[in-house]
Design a protein around this motif. Structure first.
Motif, mmCIF file in Angstrom:
data_model
loop_
_atom_site.group_PDB
_atom_site.id
_atom_site.type_symbol
_atom_site.label_atom_id
_atom_site.label_comp_id
_atom_site.label_asym_id
_atom_site.label_seq_id
_atom_site.Cartn_x
_atom_site.Cartn_y
_atom_site.Cartn_z
ATOM 1 N N LEU A 24 -7.300 -2.512 0.418
ATOM 2 C CA LEU A 24 -7.513 -1.518 1.462
ATOM 3 C C LEU A 24 -8.857 -1.752 2.145
ATOM 4 O O LEU A 24 -9.858 -2.025 1.475
ATOM 5 N N THR A 26 -11.314 0.532 3.750
ATOM 6 C CA THR A 26 -11.533 1.971 3.845
ATOM 7 C C THR A 26 -12.669 2.304 4.808
ATOM 8 O O THR A 26 -13.568 1.490 5.026
ATOM 9 N N VAL A 34 -6.640 -2.029 -5.240
ATOM 10 C CA VAL A 34 -6.057 -1.039 -6.142
ATOM 11 C C VAL A 34 -4.677 -1.492 -6.604
ATOM 12 O O VAL A 34 -3.985 -2.237 -5.907
ATOM 13 N N ALA A 36 -0.919 -0.487 -7.217
ATOM 14 C CA ALA A 36 0.084 0.504 -6.820
ATOM 15 C C ALA A 36 1.261 0.364 -7.782
ATOM 16 O O ALA A 36 2.162 -0.451 -7.575
ATOM 17 N N LEU A 46 5.088 5.494 -3.416
ATOM 18 C CA LEU A 46 4.043 4.587 -2.950
ATOM 19 C C LEU A 46 4.583 3.446 -2.097
ATOM 20 O O LEU A 46 3.798 2.706 -1.490
ATOM 21 N N SER A 50 2.438 1.113 0.900
ATOM 22 C CA SER A 50 1.994 -0.162 0.315
ATOM 23 C C SER A 50 2.441 -1.343 1.154
ATOM 24 O O SER A 50 2.629 -2.448 0.636
ATOM 25 N N PHE A 58 -5.435 7.897 1.279
ATOM 26 C CA PHE A 58 -5.102 7.414 -0.052
ATOM 27 C C PHE A 58 -5.964 8.112 -1.105
ATOM 28 O O PHE A 58 -7.159 8.320 -0.904
ATOM 29 N N ILE A 60 -7.186 7.437 -4.847
ATOM 30 C CA ILE A 60 -7.252 6.358 -5.837
ATOM 31 C C ILE A 60 -8.081 6.801 -7.035
ATOM 32 O O ILE A 60 -9.008 7.613 -6.914
ATOM 33 N N THR A 68 -6.554 2.425 -9.331
ATOM 34 C CA THR A 68 -5.120 2.719 -9.305
ATOM 35 C C THR A 68 -4.824 3.660 -8.151
ATOM 36 O O THR A 68 -5.525 4.662 -7.958
ATOM 37 N N LEU A 69 -3.786 3.343 -7.392
ATOM 38 C CA LEU A 69 -3.372 4.206 -6.299
ATOM 39 C C LEU A 69 -2.531 5.346 -6.859
ATOM 40 O O LEU A 69 -1.460 5.130 -7.417
ATOM 41 N N ASN A 70 -3.021 6.570 -6.710
ATOM 42 C CA ASN A 70 -2.300 7.738 -7.217
ATOM 43 C C ASN A 70 -1.386 8.350 -6.173
ATOM 44 O O ASN A 70 -0.311 8.856 -6.495
ATOM 45 N N GLY A 72 -0.511 8.419 -1.582
ATOM 46 C CA GLY A 72 -0.808 7.949 -0.237
ATOM 47 C C GLY A 72 0.041 8.657 0.794
ATOM 48 O O GLY A 72 1.228 8.905 0.562
#
Length: 254
Positions: A24, A26, A34, A36, A46, A50, A58, A60, A68-70, A72
Motif C-alpha cells: 500500500l 498510504t 501487509v 491480506a 478483503l 486487494s 484500510f 491494518i 495484517t489487513l483487518n 478495507g
C-alpha cells in the motif's frame, strides 16, 4: 496495534492458496506491506480491496513483522484503468516506479497525491503517455536523482538549451555541445516540457496534446536518465515498451 490509513494498492503477490501480500502507498505512513489473509477466496471481504490501483480506507494490524489487513473499504476502484490493458500497463509502470524507488514506512511529501491524481487524470481520459512522462520527472526528486534543469550544466548559461546530457545530468547550451557528443538534442519545446513536468502542480493539470516527435524526445531522454542513475529495473517497463512497439498505446498526437 490497529492503524487506519487511506491508501492505494500498488502491488499484489499471491501467498499460499488463499492469501495475498499487498503493498500500500498510504497518505499517513508512506509505503506499507501487509498480509491480506483469505483475500483469494471469492467471498472474502478483503477480495475487493486487494486489487491493483484500489484507493480505499484500510485498517491494518501492525506488529513486529509484516502487518495484517483487518478491514478495507474501497473509495475509488479505478475500474476503467483495471479493465483496459493499455491504461493498466501505464498505471502498473507508475506503481512499480513508486515501489522500487521508495523505502517502507517513510513518508514522501506529495507522492500519494501525485499517484492518485495521475490515476484520476488517466481515468478521465488524459493521455497516459504524457502522464507517465510527468510522473517519471516528479519521481526523480523522490529517488534523489534530480537533473539540473535551470542552466547549462557546463557553463551556467540560462540561454535556451540545445541538448540534454545524461553524462553531466542536465542541459547543455549550444556553446557547450562539444562537451558531450552523446548528448540528446532537444527542441525548445522539449526542454520547456522537461522543466514544466518536473515542477508541475498536478492539481492544475489541463489537457496536454503533444506531437509524436516531442513525445519520443521526452521518452528517450527520461528513460536514458533513469537507466544511468536510478539503479532499478522494471518488469512493467518492458511490457509497456512491447505494447508501444505494437502500436497499442494511446495516441492523441496532433
Amino acid at each position: 496495534m490497529l492503524d487506519k490509513v487511506e491508501a492505494i494498492v500498488i502491488r499484489t503477490v499471491d501467498y499460499g492458496e488463499t492469501n495475498k501480500i499487498i503493498t500500500l502507498l498510504t497518505k499517513e505512513r508512506g509505503k506499507v506491506g501487509v498480509m491480506a489473509r483469505g483475500a483469494k477466496k471469492p467471498r472474502s471481504q478483503l477480495t475487493a480491496v486487494s486489487q491493483p490501483f484500489i484507493y480505499g480506507s484500510f485498517v491494518i494490524y501492525k506488529g513486529s513483522g509484516l502487518g495484517t489487513l483487518n478491514q478495507g473499504d474501497p473509495i475509488k476502484s479505478f475500474r476503467k484503468i483495471r479493465e483496459d490493458l493499455t491504461l493498466a500497463s501505464y498505471a502498473m509502470y507508475m506503481a512499480e516506479l513508486v515501489d522500487k524507488l521508495t523505502e517502507e514506512n517513510q513518508r514522501y511529501l506529495f507522492l500519494f497525491d501525485w499517484l492518485y491524481l495521475s490515476l484520476l487524470k488517466m481515468e478521465e481520459g488524459a493521455d497516459p503517455e504524457v502522464l507517465t512522462r510527468i510522473f517519471e520527472m516528479k519521481m526523480m526528486d523522490v529517488a534523489g536523482i534530480s537533473p539540473n534543469l535551470n542552466q547549462c550544466v557546463s557553463c551556467g548559461s540560462t540561454e535556451t538549451p540545445a541538448a540534454f546530457s545524461i553524462r553531466y545530468g542536465g542541459f547543455l547550451c549550444r556553446s557547450c555541445l562539444h562537451k558531450d557528443e552523446h548528448a540528446f538534442p532537444c527542441s525548445t519545446q522539449t526542454s520547456r516540457l522537461l522543466r514544466l513536468f518536473y515542477e508541475m502542480d498536478l492539481y492544475r493539470l489541463g489537457e496536454i496534446s503533444l506531437k509524436k516527435e516531442t513525445k519520443q524526445q521526452l521518452k528517450d531522454i527520461i528513460r536514458a536518465y533513469y537507466d544511468e542513475y536510478s539503479g532499478v529495473t522494471l518488469k512493467s517497463r518492458r511490457f509497456l515498451d512491447q505494447l508501444e512497439r505494437m502500436n497499442l498505446g494511446t495516441n492523441i498526437d496532433t
